[in-house]
Design a protein around this motif. Structure first.
Motif, PDB file in Angstrom:
ATOM      1  N   TRP A 263       0.830  -1.205   0.000  1.00 36.58           N
ATOM      2  CA  TRP A 263       0.000   0.000   0.000  1.00 36.58           C
ATOM      3  C   TRP A 263       0.867   1.259   0.000  1.00 36.58           C
ATOM      4  CZ3 TRP A 263      -4.637  -0.900  -1.532  1.00 36.58           C
ATOM      5  CH2 TRP A 263      -5.302  -2.070  -1.183  1.00 36.58           C
ATOM      6  N   TYR A 264       2.050   1.164   0.629  1.00 40.70           N
ATOM      7  CA  TYR A 264       2.937   2.334   0.612  1.00 40.70           C
ATOM      8  C   TYR A 264       3.478   2.570  -0.796  1.00 40.70           C
ATOM      9  CZ  TYR A 264       6.999   5.302   1.084  1.00 40.70           C
ATOM     10  OH  TYR A 264       7.922   6.304   0.901  1.00 40.70           O
ATOM     11  N   LYS A 265       3.779   1.495  -1.486  1.00 38.93           N
ATOM     12  CA  LYS A 265       4.271   1.649  -2.860  1.00 38.93           C
ATOM     13  C   LYS A 265       3.225   2.333  -3.729  1.00 38.93           C
ATOM     14  CE  LYS A 265       7.213  -2.461  -2.515  1.00 38.93           C
ATOM     15  NZ  LYS A 265       7.447  -3.844  -3.005  1.00 38.93           N
ATOM     16  N   ASP A 266       1.972   1.938  -3.552  1.00 41.59           N
ATOM     17  CA  ASP A 266       0.894   2.559  -4.334  1.00 41.59           C
ATOM     18  C   ASP A 266       0.713   4.019  -3.950  1.00 41.59           C
ATOM     19  OD1 ASP A 266       0.452   0.135  -5.582  1.00 41.59           O
ATOM     20  OD2 ASP A 266      -1.254  -0.427  -4.316  1.00 41.59           O
ATOM     21  N   ALA A 267       0.812   4.324  -2.646  1.00 40.47           N
ATOM     22  CA  ALA A 267       0.655   5.706  -2.181  1.00 40.47           C
ATOM     23  C   ALA A 267       1.810   6.578  -2.687  1.00 40.47           C
ATOM     24  CB  ALA A 267       0.597   5.738  -0.654  1.00 40.47           C
ATOM     25  N   TYR A 268       2.994   6.025  -2.637  1.00 35.27           N
ATOM     26  CA  TYR A 268       4.178   6.773  -3.097  1.00 35.27           C
ATOM     27  C   TYR A 268       4.044   7.115  -4.589  1.00 35.27           C
ATOM     28  CZ  TYR A 268       9.046   7.837  -4.193  1.00 35.27           C
ATOM     29  OH  TYR A 268      10.215   8.454  -4.637  1.00 35.27           O
ATOM     30  N   ASN A 269       3.667   6.107  -5.369  1.00 32.00           N
ATOM     31  CA  ASN A 269       3.526   6.336  -6.809  1.00 32.00           C
ATOM     32  C   ASN A 269       2.406   7.328  -7.115  1.00 32.00           C
ATOM     33  OD1 ASN A 269       5.599   4.539  -7.461  1.00 32.00           O
ATOM     34  ND2 ASN A 269       4.207   2.775  -7.557  1.00 32.00           N
ATOM     35  N   LEU A 270       1.353   7.313  -6.321  1.00 36.19           N
ATOM     36  CA  LEU A 270       0.239   8.230  -6.537  1.00 36.19           C
ATOM     37  C   LEU A 270       0.658   9.671  -6.267  1.00 36.19           C
ATOM     38  CD1 LEU A 270      -2.754   8.592  -7.204  1.00 36.19           C
ATOM     39  CD2 LEU A 270      -3.269   8.199  -4.787  1.00 36.19           C
ATOM     40  N   VAL A 271       1.378   9.864  -5.183  1.00 33.61           N
ATOM     41  CA  VAL A 271       1.856  11.217  -4.852  1.00 33.61           C
ATOM     42  C   VAL A 271       2.865  11.693  -5.894  1.00 33.61           C
ATOM     43  CG1 VAL A 271       3.158  12.589  -3.157  1.00 33.61           C
ATOM     44  CG2 VAL A 271       1.390  10.990  -2.377  1.00 33.61           C
ATOM     45  N   LYS A 272       3.747  10.804  -6.300  1.00 30.82           N
ATOM     46  CA  LYS A 272       4.761  11.151  -7.313  1.00 30.82           C
ATOM     47  C   LYS A 272       4.115  11.532  -8.638  1.00 30.82           C
ATOM     48  CE  LYS A 272       8.775  10.604  -7.510  1.00 30.82           C
ATOM     49  NZ  LYS A 272       9.909  11.560  -7.435  1.00 30.82           N
ATOM     50  N   SER A 273       2.980  10.869  -8.957  1.00 31.66           N
ATOM     51  CA  SER A 273       2.303  11.176 -10.221  1.00 31.66           C
ATOM     52  C   SER A 273       1.774  12.602 -10.244  1.00 31.66           C
ATOM     53  CB  SER A 273       1.145  10.192 -10.457  1.00 31.66           C
ATOM     54  OG  SER A 273       0.102  10.401  -9.515  1.00 31.66           O
ATOM     55  N   GLY A 274       1.628  13.207  -9.058  1.00 30.74           N
ATOM     56  CA  GLY A 274       1.188  14.602  -8.976  1.00 30.74           C
ATOM     57  C   GLY A 274       2.352  15.560  -8.843  1.00 30.74           C
ATOM     58  N   GLY A 275       3.552  15.048  -9.054  1.00 26.57           N
ATOM     59  CA  GLY A 275       4.743  15.899  -8.960  1.00 26.57           C
ATOM     60  C   GLY A 275       5.135  16.205  -7.526  1.00 26.57           C
ATOM     61  N   LEU A 276       4.740  15.336  -6.560  1.00 20.83           N
ATOM     62  CA  LEU A 276       4.998  15.583  -5.139  1.00 20.83           C
ATOM     63  C   LEU A 276       5.804  14.436  -4.525  1.00 20.83           C
ATOM     64  CD1 LEU A 276       1.353  16.679  -4.263  1.00 20.83           C
ATOM     65  CD2 LEU A 276       3.296  18.239  -4.630  1.00 20.83           C
ATOM     66  N   GLU A 277       6.191  14.641  -3.279  1.00 19.90           N
ATOM     67  CA  GLU A 277       6.865  13.613  -2.498  1.00 19.90           C
ATOM     68  C   GLU A 277       6.090  13.402  -1.203  1.00 19.90           C
ATOM     69  OE1 GLU A 277       9.597  11.808  -3.042  1.00 19.90           O
ATOM     70  OE2 GLU A 277      10.228  12.713  -4.933  1.00 19.90           O
ATOM     71  N   PRO A 278       6.114  12.184  -0.664  1.00 21.30           N
ATOM     72  CA  PRO A 278       5.523  11.999   0.662  1.00 21.30           C
ATOM     73  C   PRO A 278       6.212  12.920   1.664  1.00 21.30           C
ATOM     74  CG  PRO A 278       5.931   9.874  -0.367  1.00 21.30           C
ATOM     75  CD  PRO A 278       6.599  10.904  -1.236  1.00 21.30           C
ATOM     76  N   SER A 279       5.469  13.664   2.422  1.00 16.51           N
ATOM     77  CA  SER A 279       6.023  14.623   3.371  1.00 16.51           C
ATOM     78  C   SER A 279       5.041  14.799   4.524  1.00 16.51           C
ATOM     79  CB  SER A 279       6.285  15.972   2.695  1.00 16.51           C
ATOM     80  OG  SER A 279       6.762  16.922   3.617  1.00 16.51           O
ATOM     81  N   GLU A 280       5.518  14.554   5.726  1.00 10.78           N
ATOM     82  CA  GLU A 280       4.636  14.578   6.890  1.00 10.78           C
ATOM     83  C   GLU A 280       4.454  15.980   7.459  1.00 10.78           C
ATOM     84  OE1 GLU A 280       4.112  12.421  11.286  1.00 10.78           O
ATOM     85  OE2 GLU A 280       5.719  11.799   9.916  1.00 10.78           O
ATOM     86  N   ASN A 281       3.222  16.385   7.572  1.00 12.98           N
ATOM     87  CA  ASN A 281       2.875  17.635   8.237  1.00 12.98           C
ATOM     88  C   ASN A 281       2.577  17.310   9.695  1.00 12.98           C
ATOM     89  OD1 ASN A 281       1.764  19.962   9.248  1.00 12.98           O
ATOM     90  ND2 ASN A 281       0.046  20.066   7.820  1.00 12.98           N
TER      91      ASN A 281
END
Length: 296
Positions: A263-281
């Motif tokens: 699920w993390y791989k899918d989430a990472y790829n989804l965020v990357k597809s929007g030109g972003l990186e996983p980043s914790e607020n």
């Protein structure tokens, strides 16, 4: 005079005899009519009552054990245990039989019967060493009736409440450990139900409703297997409505706590597809929730 008295006495005795004979004859004629349809009263007067024969409590109890253990006939065994209680209601055998009745009902799949007998046992014998087991049978009966996640989970809620009662009342008993494991299984079921509903709303593009369901899983059922997917679904839903900061946080928390999850791989790829990186607020409710639980 003597003859007259004798004659008078003869007629006097004969009159009484005739009167008695007439009365008996009338009764014999009347009896079949009075008993019409259900057997005559005469039969009831003359019949022997063979409906109840008291037997020793231990004999009946052991017959119940035999039927249960050797014949695997739980219904027949139950009748024997109930008979002990009926014939010897205040004996120690009746107490044992009540518990065995609950157990036989459970083994036979009669969960409502088990709950009834075990509840009665706990009520009548709260200080018994076997009260913990009776309470556990109640909880197990509810647990074994938990439906799949597509259906109403009221039974699951009852199972959790009954299992928590075992842990609360008998924390040092051997049943407390099993009850805790079952609680986690039941909680996993509730989380699965929330995920089902969340996915339904997501398919309808009602992302706000979907997020609320995933949020319930993250905040209330963090120790279940569904939390990984819930974090991914949050990433997905937040990306869909343009709240990218929360999407990045969900992906980052997922990666931090479950780095090897698919699920993390899918989430990472989804965020990357929007030109972003996983980043914790750190101010996000997602981040605060996991830190509160010591997982963030």
């Amino acid at each position: 005079m003597s003859a007259q008295r004798t004659t008078r006495g003869y007629f006097s005795v004969s009159s009484r005899a005739r009167g008695l004979l007439q009365a008996v004859t009338f009764m014999m004629l009347a009896l079949p009519l009075a008993g019409c349809g259900t057997g005559s009263l005469w039969d009831k007067f003359t019949a022997k009552d063979d409906t109840f024969v008291e037997e020793p409590a231990d004999k009946i109890y052991n017959e119940g054990l035999y039927l249960m253990n050797e014949k695997k006939d739980m219904k027949a065994a139950n009748k024997k245990f109930e008979e002990v209680d009926r014939q010897h209601p205040y004996s120690d055998w009746a107490r044992k039989s009540l518990l065995m009745s609950a157990y036989a009902s459970y083994q036979g799949g009669d969960f409502d019967g088990c709950i009834g007998a075990a509840t009665r046992y706990v009520t009548l014998h709260p200080g018994s060493p076997d009260a913990a087991y009776a309470q556990y049978l109640i909880a197990a009966s509810h647990y074994d009736q938990i439906p799949d996640t597509s259906r109403d989970q009221a039974r699951t809620e009852k199972a959790i409440a009954a299992l928590e009662e075992v842990v609360r009342k008998y924390p040092s008993s051997e049943y407390a450990t099993s009850a805790k494991a079952k609680i986690e299984g039941a909680r996993d079921q509730l989380a699965g139900k929330e995920m089902n509903v969340g996915r339904y709303y997501a398919q309808k593009r009602d992302y706000t409703a979907a997020i609320n369901r995933y949020k319930t899983v993250v905040t209330q059922y963090q120790t279940t297997r569904h939390v990984e997917e819930a974090l991914f679904r949050l990433t997905e839903a937040y990306m869909a409505i343009g709240i990218v900061g929360e999407a990045q946080t969900a992906a980052a928390v997922l990666g931090h706590n479950f780095p090897d999850s698919r699920w993390y791989k899918d989430a990472y790829n989804l965020v990357k597809s929007g030109g972003l990186e996983p980043s914790e607020n750190q101010g996000s409710w997602i981040s605060r929730t996991f830190k509160k639980m010591g997982l963030g």
